[in-house]
Design a protein around this motif. Structure first.
Motif, short mmCIF file in Angstrom:
data_model
loop_
_atom_site.label_atom_id
_atom_site.label_comp_id
_atom_site.label_asym_id
_atom_site.label_seq_id
_atom_site.Cartn_x
_atom_site.Cartn_y
_atom_site.Cartn_z
N TYR A 23 10.43 -16.05 9.57
CA TYR A 23 11.81 -16.50 9.75
C TYR A 23 11.81 -17.88 10.42
O TYR A 23 10.81 -18.30 11.00
N ASP A 31 12.96 -18.93 13.08
CA ASP A 31 12.64 -18.99 14.52
C ASP A 31 11.16 -18.73 14.78
O ASP A 31 10.72 -18.66 15.93
N THR A 43 9.41 -16.01 13.79
CA THR A 43 8.99 -14.60 13.71
C THR A 43 8.26 -14.34 12.39
O THR A 43 8.79 -14.60 11.31
N ALA A 73 7.42 -11.95 9.88
CA ALA A 73 7.92 -10.62 9.51
C ALA A 73 7.03 -9.93 8.48
O ALA A 73 6.91 -8.72 8.48
N PRO A 116 8.22 1.80 11.61
CA PRO A 116 9.13 1.67 12.74
C PRO A 116 10.10 0.51 12.57
O PRO A 116 9.89 -0.36 11.71
N ASN A 117 11.16 0.50 13.38
CA ASN A 117 12.10 -0.63 13.36
C ASN A 117 11.33 -1.92 13.61
O ASN A 117 10.42 -1.96 14.45
N GLY A 118 11.68 -2.94 12.86
CA GLY A 118 11.04 -4.24 13.07
C GLY A 118 9.73 -4.39 12.32
O GLY A 118 9.05 -5.41 12.45
N SER A 119 9.37 -3.39 11.50
CA SER A 119 8.06 -3.49 10.82
C SER A 119 8.11 -4.37 9.57
O SER A 119 7.07 -4.69 9.01
N GLY A 120 9.33 -4.72 9.13
CA GLY A 120 9.43 -5.65 8.00
C GLY A 120 10.02 -5.04 6.73
O GLY A 120 10.04 -5.69 5.68
N LYS A 121 10.53 -3.82 6.83
CA LYS A 121 11.04 -3.13 5.63
C LYS A 121 12.19 -3.91 4.99
O LYS A 121 12.17 -4.19 3.80
N SER A 122 13.21 -4.24 5.79
CA SER A 122 14.37 -4.94 5.22
C SER A 122 13.95 -6.31 4.70
O SER A 122 14.41 -6.75 3.63
N THR A 123 13.10 -6.99 5.43
CA THR A 123 12.64 -8.31 5.00
C THR A 123 11.97 -8.21 3.64
O THR A 123 12.23 -9.03 2.74
#
Ligand code: ADP
Length: 230
Positions: free
Chosen positions: A14, A16, A18, A20, A39-46
């Motif tokens: 990203y 900033d 990050t 991802a 887990p949350n933040g692992s990159g699924k949505s990305t």
């Protein structure tokens, strides 16, 4: 045969800084239904947002993503978006027309279909989503579960070959979850489903991919992965 989805060494950072996605590779065969866990933040949505070119600044110029054998480029971005239907995590991010009919018709209208074809697509998609009589309803008066199914109808109305769903059953009550799964089961498209709902993963997806901190840490039969304590 071409894979429905082929991702090769995909990296994404990203603005900033990050990081991802850190070298993600996998293939999904046509007709497969694959759970994307982690887990949350692992990159699924990305990862999911990449599959129809939403996040690629320079759409996969390196051929990192192929849909039905075609890599995503600026030139074919529109064609790719017709083939990949993306259901966002929050239905309120996806619904934007005053009525259900208008919302579901939006996609087919963009495809340049004529009025009667659009009407037929909307009717069929609402029936598939289990909302046959909802066309006249105001989108902002629907329950959360109904909103999700209207979003799904909107995606189905475009008849995508690949369906990408981001936590489709989060915030649904048990009945809403059951109904949503029943609808999904009837859809023959290739499916990739990011979820924390392990019941859904086991029931619907014979295969699961597990992401952690932007990398795939497991890929195999869902039941075996969930049985594996490590
Ligand atoms: P998941 O869907 O598995 O919860 P995400 O793809 O949302 O994971 O996030 C992966 C990583 O990218 C996380 O570290 C998250 O904080 C970060 N991230 C997500 N969206 C943005 C953004 N718009 N800007 C910067 N970082 C982001």
């Amino acid at each position: 045969m071409n894979a429905a989805v082929e991702v090769t060494d995909l990296h994404y950072r990203y603005h900033d800084g990050t990081e991802a996605l850190r070298g993600v590779s996998f293939r999904v065969a046509p007709g497969e239904c694959v759970a994307l866990l982690g887990p949350n933040g692992s990159g699924k949505s990305t990862l999911l947002l990449h599959l129809n070119g939403i996040l690629s600044d320079e759409p996969a110029a390196d051929g990192a993503i192929r849909i039905l054998g075609e890599s995503i480029t600026r030139e074919n971005l529109e064609a790719i978006r017709r083939r990949v239907g993306l259901l966002f995590q929050d239905p309120d991010d996806q619904l934007f027309c005053p009525t259900v009919q208008e919302d579901v018709a939006f996609g087919p209208e963009q495809l340049g279909l004529n009025e009667s074809e659009i009407g037929e697509r909307v009717r069929l998609a609402l029936a598939k989503a289990g909302l046959p009589d909802f066309g006249h309803r105001a989108t902002h008066h629907l329950s959360h579960g109904e909103k999700r199914r209207v979003c799904l109808a909107g995606v189905l109305a475009c008849e995508p070959a690949v369906l990408v769903l981001d936590e489709p059953t989060s915030d649904l009550d048990p009945r809403g979850r059951r109904e949503f799964k029943a609808v999904l089961r009837e859809i023959p498209a290739t499916k990739l489903i990011a979820t924390h709902d392990l019941e859904l993963a086991v029931e619907m997806c014979s295969r699961a991919i597990v992401l952690d901190r932007g990398r795939i840490v497991a890929d195999g039969p869902t039941v075996e992965l969930l049985d594996d304590e490590s």
